[in-house]
Design a protein around this motif. Structure first.
Motif, PDB file in Angstrom:
ATOM      1  N   LEU A 192     -22.792  60.938  30.839  1.00 52.86           N
ATOM      2  CA  LEU A 192     -23.018  59.681  30.131  1.00 52.86           C
ATOM      3  C   LEU A 192     -23.861  59.901  28.875  1.00 52.86           C
ATOM      4  CD1 LEU A 192     -23.704  57.238  33.114  1.00 52.86           C
ATOM      5  CD2 LEU A 192     -21.629  57.399  31.714  1.00 52.86           C
ATOM      6  N   GLY A 193     -24.837  60.816  28.974  1.00 50.03           N
ATOM      7  CA  GLY A 193     -25.654  61.135  27.808  1.00 50.03           C
ATOM      8  C   GLY A 193     -24.841  61.763  26.699  1.00 50.03           C
ATOM      9  N   LEU A 194     -23.965  62.692  27.062  1.00 50.27           N
ATOM     10  CA  LEU A 194     -23.095  63.314  26.066  1.00 50.27           C
ATOM     11  C   LEU A 194     -22.119  62.300  25.491  1.00 50.27           C
ATOM     12  CD1 LEU A 194     -22.235  66.691  27.870  1.00 50.27           C
ATOM     13  CD2 LEU A 194     -23.857  66.340  26.009  1.00 50.27           C
ATOM     14  N   LEU A 195     -21.583  61.452  26.370  1.00 51.30           N
ATOM     15  CA  LEU A 195     -20.611  60.450  25.944  1.00 51.30           C
ATOM     16  C   LEU A 195     -21.219  59.443  24.978  1.00 51.30           C
ATOM     17  CD1 LEU A 195     -17.694  59.407  26.409  1.00 51.30           C
ATOM     18  CD2 LEU A 195     -18.606  57.987  28.246  1.00 51.30           C
ATOM     19  N   ALA A 196     -22.500  59.151  25.144  1.00 49.65           N
ATOM     20  CA  ALA A 196     -23.160  58.143  24.313  1.00 49.65           C
ATOM     21  C   ALA A 196     -23.203  58.534  22.849  1.00 49.65           C
ATOM     22  CB  ALA A 196     -24.576  57.901  24.828  1.00 49.65           C
ATOM     23  N   VAL A 197     -23.174  59.844  22.555  1.00 47.60           N
ATOM     24  CA  VAL A 197     -23.275  60.290  21.165  1.00 47.60           C
ATOM     25  C   VAL A 197     -22.122  59.756  20.328  1.00 47.60           C
ATOM     26  CG1 VAL A 197     -23.327  62.311  19.645  1.00 47.60           C
ATOM     27  CG2 VAL A 197     -24.529  62.361  21.830  1.00 47.60           C
ATOM     28  N   LEU A 198     -20.916  59.725  20.910  1.00 49.61           N
ATOM     29  CA  LEU A 198     -19.730  59.318  20.143  1.00 49.61           C
ATOM     30  C   LEU A 198     -19.772  57.852  19.719  1.00 49.61           C
ATOM     31  CD1 LEU A 198     -16.964  61.276  22.121  1.00 49.61           C
ATOM     32  CD2 LEU A 198     -18.052  61.879  19.957  1.00 49.61           C
ATOM     33  N   PRO A 199     -19.920  56.893  20.650  1.00 52.42           N
ATOM     34  CA  PRO A 199     -19.959  55.489  20.210  1.00 52.42           C
ATOM     35  C   PRO A 199     -21.162  55.157  19.337  1.00 52.42           C
ATOM     36  CG  PRO A 199     -20.506  55.653  22.543  1.00 52.42           C
ATOM     37  CD  PRO A 199     -20.003  56.991  22.118  1.00 52.42           C
ATOM     38  N   ILE A 200     -22.301  55.792  19.608  1.00 55.13           N
ATOM     39  CA  ILE A 200     -23.495  55.512  18.799  1.00 55.13           C
ATOM     40  C   ILE A 200     -23.294  56.009  17.370  1.00 55.13           C
ATOM     41  CG2 ILE A 200     -25.896  56.209  18.438  1.00 55.13           C
ATOM     42  CD1 ILE A 200     -26.282  55.997  21.463  1.00 55.13           C
ATOM     43  N   THR A 201     -22.769  57.230  17.220  1.00 53.41           N
ATOM     44  CA  THR A 201     -22.515  57.770  15.883  1.00 53.41           C
ATOM     45  C   THR A 201     -21.500  56.920  15.145  1.00 53.41           C
ATOM     46  OG1 THR A 201     -22.978  60.013  16.686  1.00 53.41           O
ATOM     47  CG2 THR A 201     -21.802  59.812  14.596  1.00 53.41           C
ATOM     48  N   PHE A 202     -20.445  56.507  15.852  1.00 51.67           N
ATOM     49  CA  PHE A 202     -19.399  55.684  15.240  1.00 51.67           C
ATOM     50  C   PHE A 202     -19.957  54.335  14.803  1.00 51.67           C
ATOM     51  CE2 PHE A 202     -16.109  52.385  15.738  1.00 51.67           C
ATOM     52  CZ  PHE A 202     -15.223  52.811  14.759  1.00 51.67           C
ATOM     53  N   MET A 203     -20.737  53.691  15.675  1.00 49.66           N
ATOM     54  CA  MET A 203     -21.287  52.374  15.353  1.00 49.66           C
ATOM     55  C   MET A 203     -22.297  52.462  14.212  1.00 49.66           C
ATOM     56  SD  MET A 203     -19.829  50.051  17.116  1.00 49.66           S
ATOM     57  CE  MET A 203     -20.970  48.686  16.849  1.00 49.66           C
ATOM     58  N   GLN A 204     -23.096  53.526  14.190  1.00 49.14           N
ATOM     59  CA  GLN A 204     -24.065  53.691  13.092  1.00 49.14           C
ATOM     60  C   GLN A 204     -23.341  53.873  11.764  1.00 49.14           C
ATOM     61  OE1 GLN A 204     -26.403  56.956  14.633  1.00 49.14           O
ATOM     62  NE2 GLN A 204     -28.058  55.606  15.274  1.00 49.14           N
ATOM     63  N   PHE A 205     -22.249  54.644  11.782  1.00 46.48           N
ATOM     64  CA  PHE A 205     -21.467  54.837  10.557  1.00 46.48           C
ATOM     65  C   PHE A 205     -20.787  53.545  10.140  1.00 46.48           C
ATOM     66  CE2 PHE A 205     -17.258  55.617   8.705  1.00 46.48           C
ATOM     67  CZ  PHE A 205     -17.621  56.266   7.524  1.00 46.48           C
ATOM     68  N   LEU A 206     -20.158  52.854  11.109  1.00 43.96           N
ATOM     69  CA  LEU A 206     -19.430  51.626  10.807  1.00 43.96           C
ATOM     70  C   LEU A 206     -20.361  50.539  10.285  1.00 43.96           C
ATOM     71  CD1 LEU A 206     -16.688  50.134  10.937  1.00 43.96           C
ATOM     72  CD2 LEU A 206     -17.289  49.431  13.257  1.00 43.96           C
ATOM     73  N   LEU A 207     -21.464  50.321  10.998  1.00 42.31           N
ATOM     74  CA  LEU A 207     -22.409  49.289  10.583  1.00 42.31           C
ATOM     75  C   LEU A 207     -23.147  49.689   9.318  1.00 42.31           C
ATOM     76  CD1 LEU A 207     -23.858  48.171  14.036  1.00 42.31           C
ATOM     77  CD2 LEU A 207     -22.241  46.953  12.579  1.00 42.31           C
ATOM     78  N   GLY A 208     -23.289  50.992   9.089  1.00 40.74           N
ATOM     79  CA  GLY A 208     -23.902  51.458   7.853  1.00 40.74           C
ATOM     80  C   GLY A 208     -23.065  51.099   6.635  1.00 40.74           C
ATOM     81  N   GLU A 209     -21.730  51.011   6.855  1.00 46.52           N
ATOM     82  CA  GLU A 209     -20.840  50.602   5.773  1.00 46.52           C
ATOM     83  C   GLU A 209     -20.820  49.082   5.623  1.00 46.52           C
ATOM     84  OE1 GLU A 209     -19.188  52.639   3.708  1.00 46.52           O
ATOM     85  OE2 GLU A 209     -20.188  54.317   4.695  1.00 46.52           O
ATOM     86  N   VAL A 210     -20.862  48.385   6.753  1.00 40.98           N
ATOM     87  CA  VAL A 210     -20.810  46.918   6.731  1.00 40.98           C
ATOM     88  C   VAL A 210     -22.142  46.329   6.300  1.00 40.98           C
ATOM     89  CG1 VAL A 210     -20.463  44.841   8.139  1.00 40.98           C
ATOM     90  CG2 VAL A 210     -19.031  46.867   8.516  1.00 40.98           C
ATOM     91  N   ILE A 211     -23.245  46.954   6.776  1.00 43.31           N
ATOM     92  CA  ILE A 211     -24.593  46.474   6.454  1.00 43.31           C
ATOM     93  C   ILE A 211     -25.282  47.540   5.616  1.00 43.31           C
ATOM     94  CG2 ILE A 211     -26.748  45.554   7.388  1.00 43.31           C
ATOM     95  CD1 ILE A 211     -25.304  45.090  10.021  1.00 43.31           C
ATOM     96  N   PRO A 212     -25.046  47.555   4.316  1.00 38.14           N
ATOM     97  CA  PRO A 212     -25.659  48.578   3.460  1.00 38.14           C
ATOM     98  C   PRO A 212     -27.171  48.434   3.391  1.00 38.14           C
ATOM     99  CG  PRO A 212     -24.625  46.873   2.124  1.00 38.14           C
ATOM    100  CD  PRO A 212     -24.248  46.587   3.563  1.00 38.14           C
TER     101      PRO A 212
END
Length: 239
Positions: A38-58
Motif C-alpha cells: 500500500l505504501g508503494l502503491l500510494a506513490v503513483l496516485p499521489i504523484t499523479f494528483m500533485q501533478f494534475l492539481l499543480g496544473e489546475v491550481i498554479p
C-alpha cells in the motif's frame, strides 16, 4: 557510486523496520506485506494528483498571501493534505477488525516508511538524470539525509493517520491524529524548502510527530483497556 547500490541503500530503513516489527511486535507477515504494498502503491496516485492539481491550481493562486504564507499554503495543500489524505484512504484496506491495535499501528508505520523509501528512490533517479551526478557526496546529501528526515516524517505521519482509521473503525474517532499528521508534514516540508539554516527547524515537527504517535497510540490503548475492564465487570455482575 553504482545507481543500483544507491537504490538498495534507500530501502535499508524499510527492511530494518520490517524485520523488527515481525520479530518484536509479532506482526503477521501477510499484514506487513500488504502495508508495504500500500505504501508503494500510494506513490503513483499521489504523484499523479500533485501533478494534475499543480496544473489546475498554479502557484499564482497562493500569490495573495505573503511570501512565507504562500510557501506554507502550498506545502500544506500539496504535501500535508493531499499526501496524508490519500495515504489514509489506502490504509482503509488494512483489516483493522482482524488485527490488534499494535499490529495495525505498526502496519501503518511500515506503510508510511515504504512510501518514504520509494519516494527517495524517485528523487534519487530524478537528480541523477537532471544533474548527471554519481559521486559519494551526492549520495550522502540525498539518500542518507532522507533516511533520517523525510522517511521518518512519512512513517510517523502515516502512523497517525492509521490511528485515525483505527479509531473510526472502532468507534473511537480521534480527529486530532489526522489533523496533526497534516500539520506536521506541512511544517516539515515548509522548513525543508529553505536552503539556509532555517531548514534545521524541520527537526521540530519530526520529533513532535514521533511524540504525538506515542501519545495518540497510548490513548487508544488506554481506551481499549478500559473497555476490556468494563466488559469483564459486566460479565461478573451478570452472574
Amino acid at each position: 557510486m553504482n545507481v543500483y547500490f544507491a537504490i538498495a541503500i534507500c530501502f535499508i530503513p524499510f527492511f530494518i523496520c520490517f524485520f523488527l516489527f515481525k520479530i518484536f511486535a509479532k506482526n503477521k507477515f501477510s499484514i506487513e506485506l500488504l502495508a508495504s504494498f500500500l505504501g508503494l502503491l500510494a506513490v503513483l496516485p499521489i504523484t499523479f494528483m500533485q501533478f494534475l492539481l499543480g496544473e489546475v491550481i498554479p502557484s499564482s493562486q497562493f500569490a495573495s498571501a505573503g511570501s512565507l504564507a504562500k510557501i506554507f499554503l502550498e506545502v500544506l495543500f500539496f504535501n500535508g493534505i493531499l499526501e496524508e489524505v490519500l495515504k489514509m484512504f489506502l490504509l482503509v484496506f488494512l483489516p483493522a477488525k482482524k488485527v490488534s491495535l499494535k499490529e495495525f499501528f505498526c502496519a501503518s508505520l511500515l506503510c508510511g516508511l515504504s512510501f518514504g523509501c520509494f519516494e527517495s528512490v524517485v528523487y534519487l533517479l530524478q537528480s541523477l538524470q537532471q544533474n548527471n551526478v554519481r559521486g559519494g557526496e551526492f549520495l550522502w546529501n540525498l539518500v542518507f539525509a532522507r533516511m533520517f528526515t523525510s522517511d521518518l516524517i512519512h512513517m510517523f505521519c502515516t502512523g497517525l493517520t492509521g490511528l485515525f482509521i483505527w479509531g473510526i473503525r472502532n468507534k473511537k474517532v480521534d480527529l486530532f491524529s489526522l489533523f496533526f499528521a497534516i500539520i506536521a508534514h506541512a511544517l516539515f516540508d515548509f522548513f525543508v524548502y529553505f536552503k539556509n539554516g532555517i531548514h534545521w527547524f524541520a527537526i521540530a515537527p519530526l520529533l513532535l510527530a514521533f511524540v504525538e504517535c506515542r501519545i495518540r497510540y497510548s490513548k487508544q490503548k488506554e481506551v481499549l483497556k478500559i473497555e476490556k475492564t468494563n466488559r469483564a465487570n459486566a460479565c461478573k455482575n451478570s452472574f
